[in-house]
Design a protein around this motif. Structure first.
Motif, mmCIF file in Angstrom:
data_model
loop_
_atom_site.group_PDB
_atom_site.id
_atom_site.type_symbol
_atom_site.label_atom_id
_atom_site.label_comp_id
_atom_site.label_asym_id
_atom_site.label_seq_id
_atom_site.Cartn_x
_atom_site.Cartn_y
_atom_site.Cartn_z
ATOM 1 N N GLY A 141 -20.655 -17.816 0.580
ATOM 2 C CA GLY A 141 -21.469 -18.096 -0.604
ATOM 3 C C GLY A 141 -21.524 -16.903 -1.550
ATOM 4 N N ARG A 142 -21.532 -15.703 -0.992
ATOM 5 C CA ARG A 142 -21.518 -14.491 -1.829
ATOM 6 C C ARG A 142 -20.215 -14.410 -2.626
ATOM 7 N N ILE A 143 -19.116 -14.741 -1.975
ATOM 8 C CA ILE A 143 -17.822 -14.743 -2.660
ATOM 9 C C ILE A 143 -17.856 -15.736 -3.819
ATOM 10 N N GLN A 144 -18.350 -16.934 -3.531
ATOM 11 C CA GLN A 144 -18.435 -17.952 -4.583
ATOM 12 C C GLN A 144 -19.335 -17.484 -5.724
ATOM 13 N N HIS A 145 -20.447 -16.854 -5.388
ATOM 14 C CA HIS A 145 -21.386 -16.376 -6.398
ATOM 15 C C HIS A 145 -20.721 -15.365 -7.329
ATOM 16 N N VAL A 146 -20.018 -14.390 -6.752
ATOM 17 C CA VAL A 146 -19.379 -13.341 -7.552
ATOM 18 C C VAL A 146 -18.297 -13.923 -8.454
ATOM 19 N N PHE A 147 -17.383 -14.698 -7.876
ATOM 20 C CA PHE A 147 -16.275 -15.227 -8.669
ATOM 21 C C PHE A 147 -16.751 -16.257 -9.686
ATOM 22 N N ASN A 148 -17.711 -17.081 -9.319
ATOM 23 C CA ASN A 148 -18.229 -18.060 -10.277
ATOM 24 C C ASN A 148 -18.939 -17.354 -11.436
ATOM 25 N N HIS A 149 -19.621 -16.268 -11.130
ATOM 26 C CA HIS A 149 -20.312 -15.507 -12.178
ATOM 27 C C HIS A 149 -19.314 -14.959 -13.194
ATOM 28 N N TYR A 150 -18.273 -14.284 -12.703
ATOM 29 C CA TYR A 150 -17.327 -13.639 -13.620
ATOM 30 C C TYR A 150 -16.311 -14.608 -14.228
ATOM 31 N N SER A 151 -16.241 -15.833 -13.727
ATOM 32 C CA SER A 151 -15.357 -16.817 -14.353
ATOM 33 C C SER A 151 -16.126 -17.774 -15.264
ATOM 34 N N ASP A 152 -17.383 -17.468 -15.507
ATOM 35 C CA ASP A 152 -18.194 -18.282 -16.418
ATOM 36 C C ASP A 152 -17.567 -18.257 -17.819
ATOM 37 N N PRO A 153 -17.275 -19.419 -18.399
ATOM 38 C CA PRO A 153 -16.618 -19.464 -19.709
ATOM 39 C C PRO A 153 -17.387 -18.714 -20.803
ATOM 40 N N ASP A 154 -18.709 -18.819 -20.802
ATOM 41 C CA ASP A 154 -19.501 -18.116 -21.820
ATOM 42 C C ASP A 154 -19.399 -16.604 -21.650
ATOM 43 N N LEU A 155 -19.444 -16.138 -20.406
ATOM 44 C CA LEU A 155 -19.319 -14.710 -20.155
ATOM 45 C C LEU A 155 -17.951 -14.214 -20.619
ATOM 46 N N LEU A 156 -16.897 -14.933 -20.268
ATOM 47 C CA LEU A 156 -15.541 -14.517 -20.659
ATOM 48 C C LEU A 156 -15.378 -14.504 -22.173
#
Length: 186
Positions: A141-156
Motif C-alpha cells: 500500500g505504501r508503494i501504491q501511495h507513493v507512485f499514485n501520488h507522483y503520477s497524479d495528472p494535476d501534480l505532473l
C-alpha cells in the motif's frame, strides 16, 4: 516441523526497526548528498502541490520505508532468480523514466503527461510484483501511495509548467537525477 531461523528473525527485526526510523532526516543519513537533494525536492513538490505538510511527509516517509525494505531484501539475497529479473526490469524502467523526466524538463513543449503517468504506473506495478511475496500488504500500500501520488495528472501538470511554482524544484530534481545517472546509481 518447526522452521525457526535466527537469520530470518534478524532480517524481520531489521526491517521493522528501520521502518520505524524512516523519516526525512533518517533518509538523508542513509543516502548520498545527491539522493538527499532529490528527496528534499520531492518533499517540497508534494508540500507545495498539496498544501499539506503532513501528507507530503507521509509520502516521503513511505518512499523511504519501501526503499529501505527493498535494500534489506537485496542485501539478504531474498529474491529468486525470476524476481531478480523483475528487479532488473524495474531498474531499467526507472532509469528510462528518469531520462524521460529529464528530457521533458530540458526540451520545451515536449512534456507528455500520459507518458509520465504510464512510466510511473509501470514502475509501480513492477515494484509491487517484485516485493509482493516478501512485504506486507501495508508495505505494498505504501508503494501504491507513493507512485499514485507522483503520477497524479494535476501534480505532473503543475510540476512541468515552466512558469509554475514547482518548476525550480523540477529543475533541481532533474539535475540530481542527471548526476545519479552519470554516477551509475540510477
Amino acid at each position: 516441523m518447526e522452521t525457526f531461523s535466527s537469520k530470518d528473525l534478524a532480517m524481520k527485526a531489521q526491517k521493522k526497526f528501520l521502518s520505524h526510523m524512516a523519516s526525512k532526516s533518517m533518509a538523508q543519513m542513509m543516502v548520498d548528498d545527491t539522493s538527499g537533494e532529490v528527496l528534499d525536492e520531492l518533499y517540497r513538490v508534494s508540500k507545495l502541490h498539496t498544501g499539506n505538510r503532513a501528507e507530503a511527509q507521509k509520502v516521503l516517509k513511505n518512499l523511504v520505508k519501501v526503499a529501505v525494505k527493498v535494500a534489506i531484501l537485496i542485501r539478504h539475497d531474498k529474491f529468486s532468480k525470476d524476481e531478480l529479473k523483475v528487479a532488473q526490469e524495474f531498474r531499467k524502467k526507472l532509469h528510462n523514466g528518469a531520462m524521460t523526466a529529464i528530457s521533458f524538463q530540458e526540451v520545451e513543449y515536449t512534456f507528455d503527461k500520459a507518458v509520465m503517468i504510464e512510466v510511473l504506473t509501470e514502475c509501480r506495478d513492477l515494484l509491487i510484483h517484485l516485493v509482493e511475496n516478501h512485504l506486507t500488504p501495508k508495505s505494498v500500500g505504501r508503494i501504491q501511495h507513493v507512485f499514485n501520488h507522483y503520477s497524479d495528472p494535476d501534480l505532473l501538470t503543475h510540476l512541468y509548467d515552466p512558469k509554475g511554482t514547482l518548476w525550480p524544484s523540477l529543475t533541481k530534481i532533474c539535475s540530481g537525477l542527471n548526476r545519479m545517472i552519470e554516477e551509475n546509481k540510477l
